[in-house]
Design an enzyme around this catalytic site. Structure first.
Site, short mmCIF file in Angstrom:
data_model
loop_
_atom_site.label_atom_id
_atom_site.label_comp_id
_atom_site.label_asym_id
_atom_site.label_seq_id
_atom_site.Cartn_x
_atom_site.Cartn_y
_atom_site.Cartn_z
N ARG A 19 25.51 12.48 -24.65
CA ARG A 19 25.74 12.11 -26.05
C ARG A 19 27.17 11.63 -26.29
NH1 ARG A 19 25.31 17.45 -25.12
NH2 ARG A 19 27.07 18.77 -25.68
N HIS B 164 22.05 21.41 -7.54
CA HIS B 164 23.50 21.59 -7.71
C HIS B 164 24.30 20.66 -6.81
CE1 HIS B 164 24.09 24.98 -10.53
NE2 HIS B 164 22.83 25.23 -10.23
N ASN C 61 20.90 16.20 -21.37
CA ASN C 61 21.38 15.59 -22.62
C ASN C 61 22.69 14.87 -22.32
OD1 ASN C 61 23.44 16.11 -25.10
ND2 ASN C 61 21.39 15.66 -25.87
N SER D 39 18.21 12.97 -25.14
CA SER D 39 17.90 14.38 -24.87
C SER D 39 16.50 14.46 -24.30
CB SER D 39 17.98 15.19 -26.17
OG SER D 39 17.75 16.56 -25.91
N HIS E 262 16.03 20.30 -18.34
CA HIS E 262 16.61 19.83 -19.60
C HIS E 262 17.83 18.99 -19.28
CE1 HIS E 262 20.04 20.53 -22.43
NE2 HIS E 262 19.18 19.97 -23.25
N HIS F 279 21.19 37.89 -26.13
CA HIS F 279 20.38 39.02 -26.61
C HIS F 279 19.46 39.56 -25.51
CE1 HIS F 279 17.84 35.48 -27.20
NE2 HIS F 279 16.78 36.27 -27.21
N HIS G 294 8.36 20.09 -19.35
CA HIS G 294 7.67 21.34 -19.00
C HIS G 294 6.48 21.00 -18.10
CE1 HIS G 294 9.90 23.92 -21.74
NE2 HIS G 294 9.70 23.05 -22.72
#
Length: 302
Positions: A106, A142, A104, A88, A102, A172, A92
């Site tokens: 797994r 992309h 990851n 992971s 970012h 939110h 920044h």
């Protein structure tokens, strides 16, 4: 499979950290080796206060043991043992002209009382979070993802691009965390895809990461920026923090399985701001970014 994949992510960690150190030119990754009391451990590498990268982590882990009650409920199983390993990373950059990234990759196994594998799957992905919108960067990121996916299945890119847009959605706030990329999970053996084929796909996505990200960093790292643009970066970083602590399944998994807290929270940026009821000026470059985050785009038809 678990040994093969763990060997892969060890090598990939070396490749990524070496290249990022080269790009930064000043800072080096600090390495911490750690053990998990319940079983397993990891190798955390963190870079800070560099010429290009303000803070970043490229971590690998391989943990095992009894599946916690909270995870039993999530997977709808009784008592079971598990093994999970992965790499992971979150980077920044210092400049608001360079996007955060970012990624990851797994692998997970679950076992019955006899120690037999009763379930296994791959997951992962990579996504880009800019503070200022450069469409050519989004297209490059992309296109690299699509080229890699197309080597395995023509439906993988549109499927996993949509899953990325859906997953990295700050519900939110009613906006995306960034410009998306790929997100896939529960990639299990089927009539169409063996676990070896999933391994080949996931590892090729991992291998394309540097190709997807580094050219963007090189294009943007020396651009000038103002104190106001830096403030905007820190406000947007606040939204990044909100997603990771409220919605991100990987963060929650780490916390619920007694993961190493320093490694789990390495994804958080060092300097963040929250301004009450903040809105960018209409027609500004900042407003242009928000418009895209509120309605995810198909970057390859721009």
């Amino acid at each position: 499979m678990k040994n093969k994949f763990y060997q892969y992510i060890q090598t990939l960690q070396d490749q990524i950290t070496s290249k990022l150190e080269e790009v930064d030119g000043v800072a080096h990754f600090r390495e911490d080796l750690w053990e998990r009391p319940e079983g397993g451990g990891g190798r955390t590498r963190v870079i800070e206060n560099g010429a290009v990268f303000e803070k970043g982590g490229v971590n690998i882990s391989a943990v095992h043991g009894k599946l916690p009650d909270s995870m039993q409920k999530l997977f709808n199983v009784g008592e079971a043992d598990f093994f999970a390993c992965g790499l992971s990373l979150v980077i920044h950059p210092k400049s608001p002209m360079v996007p955060t990234v970012h990624a990851n990759w797994r692998y997970f196994e679950m076992y019955n009382e006899q120690g037999e594998v009763i379930n296994s799957w791959f997951g992962g992905g990579q996504d880009l979070t800019p503070y200022y919108l450069f469409e050519e960067d989004a297209v490059h990121f992309h296109q690299t993802c699509k080229t890699t996916c197309d080597q395995h299945h023509p439906e993988f890119y549109p499927k996993y691009k949509k899953q990325c847009d859906d997953y990295f959605w700050n519900a939110h706030r009613k906006e995306a965390r960034g410009l998306g990329g790929l997100f896939f999970d529960y990639c299990k053996a089927t009539e169409d895809m063996s676990m070896d084929q999933w391994y080949a796909f996931v590892t090729e996505v991992g291998n394309c990461f540097l190709q997807a990200y580094v050219p963007i960093v090189e294009r943007r790292k020396d651009l000038p920026y103002t104190a106001e643009q830096r403030t905007w970066q820190e406000i947007r970083r606040g939204r990044y923090v909100e997603f990771n602590l409220v919605h991100d399944k990987g963060t929650l998994f780490g916390l619920k399985t007694n993961g190493r807290i320093e490694s789990i929270l390495m994804s958080l940026p060092p300097h963040v701001q929250w301004h009450y009821d903040h809105h960018p000026l209409e027609g500004s470059a900042e407003a242009a970014l928000i418009a895209v985050l509120e309605t995810p785009k198909n970057w390859l038809s721009v």
